[in-house]
Design an enzyme around this catalytic site. Structure first.
Site, PDB file in Angstrom:
ATOM      1  N   TYR A 234       0.818  -1.211   0.000  1.00 23.27           N
ATOM      2  CA  TYR A 234       0.000   0.000   0.000  1.00 23.27           C
ATOM      3  C   TYR A 234       0.849   1.258   0.000  1.00 23.27           C
ATOM      4  O   TYR A 234       2.062   1.196   0.196  1.00 23.27           O
ATOM      5  CB  TYR A 234      -0.966  -0.005   1.194  1.00 23.27           C
ATOM      6  CG  TYR A 234      -0.350   0.340   2.535  1.00 23.27           C
ATOM      7  CD1 TYR A 234       0.431  -0.579   3.217  1.00 23.27           C
ATOM      8  CD2 TYR A 234      -0.555   1.587   3.129  1.00 23.27           C
ATOM      9  CE1 TYR A 234       0.991  -0.266   4.458  1.00 23.27           C
ATOM     10  CE2 TYR A 234      -0.008   1.904   4.367  1.00 23.27           C
ATOM     11  CZ  TYR A 234       0.760   0.975   5.027  1.00 23.27           C
ATOM     12  OH  TYR A 234       1.316   1.284   6.244  1.00 23.27           O
TER      13      TYR A 234
ATOM     14  N   LYS B 110       6.398  -1.853   2.019  1.00 23.97           N
ATOM     15  CA  LYS B 110       5.195  -1.263   2.627  1.00 23.97           C
ATOM     16  C   LYS B 110       4.029  -2.232   2.446  1.00 23.97           C
ATOM     17  O   LYS B 110       3.147  -2.050   1.600  1.00 23.97           O
ATOM     18  CB  LYS B 110       4.913   0.127   2.029  1.00 23.97           C
ATOM     19  CG  LYS B 110       4.042   0.979   2.936  1.00 23.97           C
ATOM     20  CD  LYS B 110       4.131   2.434   2.575  1.00 23.97           C
ATOM     21  CE  LYS B 110       3.123   3.290   3.326  1.00 23.97           C
ATOM     22  NZ  LYS B 110       3.226   3.307   4.775  1.00 23.97           N
TER      23      LYS B 110
ATOM     24  N   GLU C  27      12.167   2.416  14.135  1.00 28.16           N
ATOM     25  CA  GLU C  27      11.205   3.464  13.761  1.00 28.16           C
ATOM     26  C   GLU C  27      10.084   3.443  14.801  1.00 28.16           C
ATOM     27  O   GLU C  27      10.288   2.951  15.898  1.00 28.16           O
ATOM     28  CB  GLU C  27      10.704   3.245  12.329  1.00 28.16           C
ATOM     29  CG  GLU C  27      10.123   1.872  12.079  1.00 28.16           C
ATOM     30  CD  GLU C  27       9.692   1.645  10.639  1.00 28.16           C
ATOM     31  OE1 GLU C  27       9.647   2.597   9.848  1.00 28.16           O
ATOM     32  OE2 GLU C  27       9.387   0.484  10.306  1.00 28.16           O
TER      33      GLU C  27
ATOM     34  N   LEU D  92      10.896   1.375   7.319  1.00 27.39           N
ATOM     35  CA  LEU D  92      10.266   1.806   6.077  1.00 27.39           C
ATOM     36  C   LEU D  92      11.030   3.039   5.571  1.00 27.39           C
ATOM     37  O   LEU D  92      11.280   3.957   6.355  1.00 27.39           O
ATOM     38  CB  LEU D  92       8.805   2.179   6.322  1.00 27.39           C
ATOM     39  CG  LEU D  92       8.078   2.527   5.015  1.00 27.39           C
ATOM     40  CD1 LEU D  92       7.691   1.249   4.281  1.00 27.39           C
ATOM     41  CD2 LEU D  92       6.860   3.378   5.266  1.00 27.39           C
TER      42      LEU D  92
HETATM   43  N1  PDD Z   1       2.606   5.106   7.699  1.00 32.43           N
HETATM   44  N2  PDD Z   1       7.263   3.743   9.210  1.00 32.43           N
HETATM   45  C1  PDD Z   1       6.103   3.070   9.221  1.00 32.43           C
HETATM   46  C2  PDD Z   1       6.048   1.725   9.849  1.00 32.43           C
HETATM   47  C3  PDD Z   1       4.955   3.651   8.649  1.00 32.43           C
HETATM   48  O1  PDD Z   1       3.791   2.970   8.654  1.00 32.43           O
HETATM   49  C4  PDD Z   1       5.035   4.951   8.088  1.00 32.43           C
HETATM   50  C5  PDD Z   1       3.859   5.638   7.459  1.00 32.43           C
HETATM   51  C6  PDD Z   1       6.270   5.617   8.101  1.00 32.43           C
HETATM   52  C7  PDD Z   1       6.458   6.983   7.485  1.00 32.43           C
HETATM   53  O2  PDD Z   1       6.451   6.912   6.073  1.00 32.43           O
HETATM   54  P1  PDD Z   1       5.984   8.154   5.185  1.00 32.43           P
HETATM   55  O3  PDD Z   1       6.824   9.292   5.566  1.00 32.43           O
HETATM   56  O4  PDD Z   1       6.236   7.691   3.800  1.00 32.43           O
HETATM   57  O5  PDD Z   1       4.524   8.389   5.483  1.00 32.43           O
HETATM   58  C8  PDD Z   1       7.369   4.975   8.666  1.00 32.43           C
HETATM   59  C9  PDD Z   1       1.477   5.539   6.951  1.00 32.43           C
HETATM   60  C10 PDD Z   1       1.198   6.991   7.037  1.00 32.43           C
HETATM   61  C11 PDD Z   1       0.292   4.644   7.256  1.00 32.43           C
HETATM   62  O6  PDD Z   1       0.521   3.465   7.430  1.00 32.43           O
HETATM   63  O7  PDD Z   1      -0.844   5.111   7.284  1.00 32.43           O
END
Ligand code: PDD
Length: 282
Positions: A35, A149, A181, A205
């Site tokens: 996703y 992801k 993270e 991620l």
């Molecule tokens: N989540 N690490 C994890 C485990 C995440 O699920 C996310 C983002 C990030 C940050 O990634 P980005 O900067 O690309 O949003 C780091 C999204 C927002 C979600 O699962 O809804």
């Protein structure tokens, strides 16, 4: 979002109430899909090219063919944005391996399921930005491909729940005493004005916001060290930040009830936050 909200499923825009998939979808049965979550400011997706690149990487990593070209994805985003009444949106898209009789190996010839929806973008409140947020910590027990992801988010949900139940915003994760993270955010520390970023390896991620912050750091005069960051360094940091597409940059002021720095959002955070706003303004 309500039952009349328009969503996209397998080639057609339709009301949420009519969008249906098979119970044999491998996303439902195995969590077999990937996703993206793309913030949209003033009806323009933020860093869409980077999100589409990561989507391509996630699909390739799990042996799935990208069902659309980047140009087709871009067109789909434009149409979704136009059909949705909010200026600021959060677009969620999901691609699963498709529908097949339940069996672990990849099915031959299954058509990927493609789903997209738009919600209002919920950014941190002004109070959260001003005061910072509380976080808790936990041991990171996920698999070793956190760079994909994937939609299987059991661990992430469990940790987020721990945060919610203790009144915290996020759960910051450590693997063998090193920072990875948080449950749905990347994490940075700041020490003596230097930004400490955990390695962009298979254990985190590769956040689009993480990359943006690393790109912005030199612009606000901040040196960066990308290297393993220990638990001790996190607790002794002057500042701790969360970053994600829904949080932008957010200061963590307590971790496990211990103050980070002086317990207030620090000067480096304020600069980075202000710079971030210039990038998402009209
Ligand atoms: N989540 N690490 C994890 C485990 C995440 O699920 C996310 C983002 C990030 C940050 O990634 P980005 O900067 O690309 O949003 C780091 C999204 C927002 C979600 O699962 O809804």
């Amino acid at each position: 979002m309500n039952q009349d909200s328009v969503v996209y499923l397998n080639g057609a825009f339709q009301p949420l109430s009519e969008a249906k998939i098979s119970v044999l979808d491998r996303g439902f049965i195995f969590g077999d899909g990937v996703y993206e979550f793309v913030p949209v400011y003033h009806r323009r997706p933020f860093r869409l090219a980077q999100h589409l690149k990561r989507l391509g990487n996630s699909l390739a990593a799990v042996g799935m063919v990208n069902p659309m070209s980047n140009a087709e994805w871009e067109k789909l985003f434009q149409e979704m944005i136009q059909r949705t009444p909010y200026e600021q949106q959060a677009i969620y898209l999901q691609v699963t391996r498709g529908v097949a009789p339940r069996d672990h190996p990849f099915p031959q010839g299954a058509t990927p399921t493609v789903f997209m929806m738009a919600n209002p973008l919920k950014l941190p409140t002004p109070e959260q930005v001003e005061r910072g947020v509380a976080c808790v910590s936990a041991e990171d027990f996920r698999w070793h491909r956190c760079d994909i992801k994937g939609i299987s988010l059991m661990g992430n949900g469990l940790w987020r729940q721990v945060a919610v139940e203790t009144g915290a915003t996020e759960t910051v994760l450590f693997r063998n005493d090193f920072l990875t993270e948080a449950s749905s955010s990347n994490v940075f520390a700041v020490k003596n004005g230097t930004l400490l970023a955990p390695l962009r390896d298979n254990l985190i991620l590769p956040g689009i916001t993480y990359d943006a912050v690393l790109e912005f750091a030199p612009k606000i005069g901040m040196p960066v060290e990308t290297r393993p960051v220990s638990r001790a360094e996190v607790f002794a940091a002057d500042e701790l930040w969360l970053t994600s597409s829904g949080k932008e940059v957010l200061a963590v002021t307590t971790l496990d009830n211990k103050s980070i720095g002086n317990g207030k959002p620090g000067p480096a955070f304020k600069k980075m936050w202000a710079h971030f706003q210039t990038q998402t303004a009209i």
